[in-house]
Design an enzyme around this catalytic site. Structure first.
Site, mmCIF file in Angstrom:
data_model
loop_
_atom_site.group_PDB
_atom_site.id
_atom_site.type_symbol
_atom_site.label_atom_id
_atom_site.label_comp_id
_atom_site.label_asym_id
_atom_site.label_seq_id
_atom_site.Cartn_x
_atom_site.Cartn_y
_atom_site.Cartn_z
ATOM 1 C CG ASP A 178 -0.097 -4.155 2.617
ATOM 2 O OD1 ASP A 178 0.065 -3.656 1.499
ATOM 3 O OD2 ASP A 178 -0.242 -3.462 3.646
ATOM 4 C CG HIS A 206 -0.371 0.250 2.519
ATOM 5 N ND1 HIS A 206 -0.087 -0.749 3.417
ATOM 6 C CD2 HIS A 206 0.002 1.399 3.136
ATOM 7 C CE1 HIS A 206 0.422 -0.225 4.519
ATOM 8 N NE2 HIS A 206 0.481 1.076 4.371
ATOM 9 N N GLY A 227 3.366 6.567 8.036
ATOM 10 C CA GLY A 227 4.768 6.757 7.667
ATOM 11 C C GLY A 227 5.629 5.616 8.156
ATOM 12 C CB SER A 266 3.164 1.764 6.130
ATOM 13 O OG SER A 266 1.963 1.887 6.845
#
Length: 476
Positions: A149, A120, A224, A226
């Site tokens: 993901d 993402h 941030g 992630s």
């Protein structure tokens, strides 16, 4: 009569003028959109320091921080977004466009410039920039896996600090961990906490075959973070920070990371094959609760129940049946659906699993040979077909997805050029075209031939990303 015409012309001109002003105003605003930053005029945030000195030796935090921060990079993305109204305004104005800037974190996984991040973080990005220390690099997308993901990108560098990998199998609830990333554009930020749970399934991945078995932590994770690193007290990577549980969009006590053992497999597959070699059982599983256990007459709530078995699948060939209760796989106790999915996620098509199941109060052993998305055990590479006539990319729908959706054939829309023929049809990415004018579509080549030559009125029928049957009427 002339007066009425004058008034009408004036109204139309005024309306168009307002629309033009609004159109360019939106373009200007969008182009100036930036990633949120701390401004000098903002009031100074109140910071409260917490000392962990009485709980754990400070040297452990210092050592782990020094070992891991150099391996976590800052990622910035730029996406060109085009807006269409779908109405009469498209006849008068060019599609409105804007630039969307995003940011996140990544972890240096190998010496030759490969970096792991979240899918993402880089999804729909036209440009990916990696900032490591004071250096900036253009990055290319190697591959991505929406089901976990995860994504892999690469930069032209061989002198970055590679993270040391741990083993998520050995992670214990209660052990100290650090979250390393770039929250709110604050680069190289380290927060501390503990592992508060393992094997969490929080239903956030929207893929058709999601794999969720998160490590839960109370180390502060914010937007941030992630794609950043979750490391243990020795500075070894145990997970990739992915999600937070929050009602405000900011840290509220719970963060979730993908276990590093899953990350290692996804990374190796994307680099070697360009696609994750997913293994499938051909069965659907559900967790056991007290009500369900009482209904089927079992006492042990650990394990999972088989809710369905696809005909001809790996589970079917192994002799597993609906209502069987899976207790162990390869001698390892299965506690819930997430633990089973994590085990399968680390496996390859062709791997053999020894399954201990309970059926009618008796224990049975079955050998389950995992298969790929086409129902075989061979290595699969993604085959994307580019149609020059349609200015779009397509791929055939794999067997495992056709079985899930209950369709016999279909072609998936991968992506398309914004000003090409297919883009003007308004059919979204991810849509599966199953029929055109009630004629089944089996291959991208067949789809291209039909859409290129068709004239008059025609209907495109298919399945959207939410599994709904949709049709698009057209006239050419």
């Amino acid at each position: 009569m002339n007066t009425i015409k004058t008034i009408a012309i004036g109204l139309i001109a005024g309306t168009c003028g307002a629309l033009v002003v609004n159109h360019f105003k939106e373009q200007t605003y969008a182009q100036q959109e930036q990633v949120p930053q701390v401004r000098l005029e903002d009031p100074k945030p109140q910071v409260q320091q917490v000392s962990y000195g009485s709980l754990i030796p400070n040297e452990n935090f210092i050592e782990a921080s020094e070992k891991s921060t150099g391996s976590v990079v800052f990622i910035q993305t730029l996406s060109e977004i085009e807006y269409r109204t779908g109405g009469w305004m498209d006849w008068f104005f060019e599609p409105r466009s804007s630039q969307r800037v995003g940011s996140g974190s990544g972890v240096v996984f190998s010496q030759d410039g490969y970096i792991v991040t979240n899918n993402h973080v880089i999804m729909d990005a036209d440009e990916i920039t990696v900032i490591a220390g004071k250096r900036s690099y253009e990055a290319e997308l190697v591959g991505r896996d929406p089901s976990t993901d995860l994504a892999v990108i690469k930069i032209n560098s061989n002198d970055l600090s590679v993270i040391e990998k741990g083993d998520s199998e050995h992670v214990k609830v209660g052990e100290w961990v650090l979250a390393v990333g770039n929250p709110f554009n604050l680069t190289s930020t380290v927060t501390a906490g503990i592992v508060s749970a393992k094997g969490r399934n929080i239903n956030i991945l929207r893929d058709k075959f999601p794999i969720e078995s998160f490590i839960q932590t109370d180390a502060a994770i914010n937007p941030g973070n992630s794609g950043g690193a979750l490391v243990n007290a020795q500075g070894k990577l145990i997970g990739i920070n992915t999600a937070i549980l929050s009602r405000t969009g900011s840290y509220a006590g719970y963060g979730f990371a993908i276990p590093v053992n899953i990350v290692k497999k996804v990374f190796n597959d994307l680099v070697k094959y360009g696609e994750v070699q997913k293994a499938f059982t051909g069965a659907e599983f559900i967790d056991i609760d007290s009500e369900l256990a009482s209904r089927i007459g079992i006492e042990d709530l650990d394990g999972v129940i088989i809710a369905d078995v696809k005909d001809g699948s790996a589970a079917d060939k192994a002799g597993l049946k609906k209502r069987d209760v899976i207790r162990k796989i390869n001698g390892k106790r299965i506690t819930n659906k997430a633990s089973l999915e994590e085990l399968v996620a680390k496996s390859y098509p062709g791997d053999k699993l020894n399954v201990l199941a309970e059926r009618d109060s008796e224990m049975i052993n079955k050998e389950l040979v995992l298969t790929n998305r086409e129902g075989t055990t061979s290595i699969i590479k993604r085959n994307i077909y580019y149609s020059e006539d349609l200015d779009a990319n397509f791929e055939s729908v794999p067997k495992v997805e056709r079985d899930l959706l209950g369709i016999n054939s279909g072609v998936k829309v991968v992506d398309f050029k914004s000003n090409g023929f297919f883009a003007n049809l308004g059919i979204p990415k991810g849509f599966i075209i199953t029929q055109i004018n009630n004629r089944s579509i089996d291959t991208p080549e067949e789809l291209t031939k039909i859409l290129t030559n068709i004239r008059g009125r025609f209907d495109v029928i298919g399945i959207d990303e939410r599994g709904r049957k949709v049709y698009y009427p057209f006239r050419r």
